[in-house]
Write an enzyme that holds these catalytic residues in place. Structure first.
Site, short mmCIF file in Angstrom:
data_model
loop_
_atom_site.label_atom_id
_atom_site.label_comp_id
_atom_site.label_asym_id
_atom_site.label_seq_id
_atom_site.Cartn_x
_atom_site.Cartn_y
_atom_site.Cartn_z
N GLN A 1 0.81 -1.21 0.00
CA GLN A 1 0.00 0.00 0.00
C GLN A 1 0.85 1.27 0.00
O GLN A 1 2.04 1.25 0.36
CB GLN A 1 -0.92 0.02 1.22
CG GLN A 1 -2.10 -0.92 1.13
CD GLN A 1 -3.09 -0.63 2.23
OE1 GLN A 1 -3.11 -1.32 3.24
NE2 GLN A 1 -3.92 0.38 2.04
N HIS A 2 0.21 2.37 -0.40
CA HIS A 2 0.71 3.74 -0.22
C HIS A 2 1.85 4.16 -1.15
O HIS A 2 2.21 5.34 -1.19
CB HIS A 2 1.18 4.00 1.21
CG HIS A 2 0.26 3.49 2.27
ND1 HIS A 2 -1.08 3.80 2.28
CD2 HIS A 2 0.48 2.70 3.36
CE1 HIS A 2 -1.65 3.22 3.34
NE2 HIS A 2 -0.72 2.55 3.99
N ASP B 1 -2.12 -4.87 -0.16
CA ASP B 1 -1.76 -6.16 0.44
C ASP B 1 -2.58 -6.49 1.67
O ASP B 1 -2.94 -7.66 1.89
CB ASP B 1 -0.26 -6.20 0.76
CG ASP B 1 0.24 -5.01 1.55
OD1 ASP B 1 -0.57 -4.12 1.91
OD2 ASP B 1 1.45 -4.96 1.82
#
Length: 495
Positions: A77-78, A241
């Site tokens: 992520q991110h 994830d």
């Protein structure tokens, strides 16, 4: 067959399963990592593509078949992937654990009116590591690169783009950007306007949003040939994830708790409604299964434990010995495990410390137990926020830390919950494959749901289940209280 791909921090994994979730083939390929003293953590997106190709080929080779009907991609992520007008990557992707943008994150919160105002307007508080502050960092530190931005993607979206030629975003992963309203499931243009000065450059760079049950597209013919799979292979929306890990552990209905003990640690529990947390500590993410997935992440987990073992010249197997030998609380030794700064609590510039060292507890075994306890107590504090103080009854544990029976027993004893381990260790891959099953069914007129798929595919490893030992509850309560007191003593503003 269905293919699940999980692009993590350390590498990319591929898992081929049948319609019951039974594994048919596996593959793995490592990633490089660009690190800097300033907190930079970056990777070249092309490394993910190469790792995807390698891991998929290995999995296909083990399966002895290439008849893949659909695939799904799980991604860390991110991460920020920026492309120019020619669809070329502009610079290495800044990752979830990049703390170089801490200053920009604080500045962005102020630009948006402060912590409380962010929560009121968008339902989420930007944290260092989320995607938004990375864009402000680029504007301030790399203005020439910033001006070239025409497309903004997350890691799993970039891999979907490589696979299909389509750019689309899905609610779960999008909710970790901090420029997405988690309640309305729409992009929050005001956040991007605050970064680019209302030019509209960043908002125009966003991909269209789609539901988690939808299909991104089909694998491009040239990509299919390179991977060795059918060109008509369907690609599901994919997701972050944690969202895919939730699906892979059956966390698609209320009442289920999943805890991931990897490089970072996360804990989350599916809800049918948005989170109403007002502390800013709980990430009120959307799930990739139609609901919401309130989540707490700590940035220090197995990296702390492995770093401690390596420093002491110990092996992974010796975790069990240390936890068996030393009593809960490590005889007063507390490890505040902030080796990479920390997200929860929000301490991006924090550093780790050992508190309460004495002649009695200054041993290798005490240090190992203190490291495991420090990581565990941090993430359990996050679980308390999600459950609002309620005791969990069952916790599903995944990630590298789940392999340690002693660590799982510690979690059971400290919480009073039954701790279980999914039969399939690679829950992110499995979740992506399960989502692909739903996308394939719906593409051909079916109406199968993720709950139905989870009931069929998300199995539990019966011989790994551990129950709590009530006689140790008091000792763990005292140890957790001491951890909290020492944390607040080191960082008084948290009280």
């Amino acid at each position: 067959m269905y293919l699940g791909i999980d692009c993590g921090t350390q590498g990319t994994k591929a898992l081929l399963v049948d319609e019951n979730g039974s594994p048919l083939g596996r593959g793995y390929a490592k990633h490089l990592l660009i690190e800097g003293e300033s907190g930079a953590r970056e990777q070249e997106p092309k490394w993910w593509v190469e790792a995807l190709k390698s891991s998929v080929r290995i999995a296909l080779g083990q399966a002895g078949s290439a008849e893949v009907s659909a695939l799904g991609v799980s991604g860390q992520q991110h991460g920020l992937v920026v492309l120019d007008e020619a669809y070329e990557v502009i610079r290495p992707a800044k990752l979830w654990n990049d703390t170089q943008t801490a200053g920009q994150n604080a500045e962005l919160i102020e630009l948006l009116g402060g912590r409380d105002e962010c929560l009121r307007r968008f339902g989420i508080l930007p944290l260092t590591g989320y995607t938004a502050s990375k864009l402000l960092w680029m504007k301030q530190v790399e203005p020439a690169n910033f001006k070239r931005i025409r497309h903004i993607l997350l890691p799993h979206e970039y891999l979907n783009f490589w696979l299909t030629g389509e750019m689309k975003a899905e609610y779960g992963d999008a909710s970790g950007t901090a420029f997405f309203d988690v309640r309305t499931r729409m992009w929050a243009r005001e956040v991007l306007d605050a970064i680019d000065g209302r030019t509209g450059q960043l908002f125009r760079a966003l991909p269209p949003l789609m539901g988690s049950e939808e299909t991104v597209g089909v694998v491009l013919e040239e990509v299919a040939r390179e991977l060795g799979i059918p060109p008509g292979c369907i690609v599901s929306s994919g997701g972050g994830d944690n969202m895919m890990g939730a699906i892979g552990t059956g966390n698609v209905r209320e009442g289920v708790v999943t805890m991931s003990l990897g490089t970072s640690s996360t804990v989350y529990s599916y809800q049918d409604h948005p989170s109403d947390d007002r502390t800013g500590e709980v990430a009120p993410f959307c799930s990739s299964s139609g609901g919401w997935l309130p989540l707490v992440c700590t940035m220090n987990a197995t990296n702390v434990v492995m770093g401690t073992l390596n420093l002491l010249g110990k092996t992974v197997e010796e975790i069990e010995l240390a936890l068996a030998e030393i009593k809960p609380g490590a005889d007063g030794l507390t490890f505040l495990p902030f080796l990479n700064g920390e997200r929860t609590p929000d301490l991006p510039l924090a550093r780790g410390s050992l508190v309460g060292i004495s002649a009695m507890n200054y041993t290798a075994s005490h240090l190992v137990r203190a490291a495991v306890e420090g990581v565990s107590f941090g993430i359990l504090s996050g679980l308390n926020l999600i459950l609002k103080g309620r005791r969990p009854e069952v916790i599903l544990v995944i990630g590298g830390g789940a392999r340690s029976e002693g660590w799982r027993q510690l979690l059971a004893d400290a919480t009073g919950a039954s701790v279980r381990v999914p039969a399939e260790e690679e829950s992110g891959c499995l979740g992506a494959a399960m989502q692909a099953m739903v996308a394939y069914s719906r593409a051909y007129g079916g109406a199968i749901t993720l709950v139905e798929v989870a009931d069929r595919c998300a199995k539990i490893s019966a011989d790994a289940t551990l129950t709590p030992r009530p006689e140790l509850r008091e000792a763990y309560d005292r140890a957790r209280q001491l951890y909290t007191e020492r944390l607040h003593s080191a960082y008084p503003h948290l009280v």
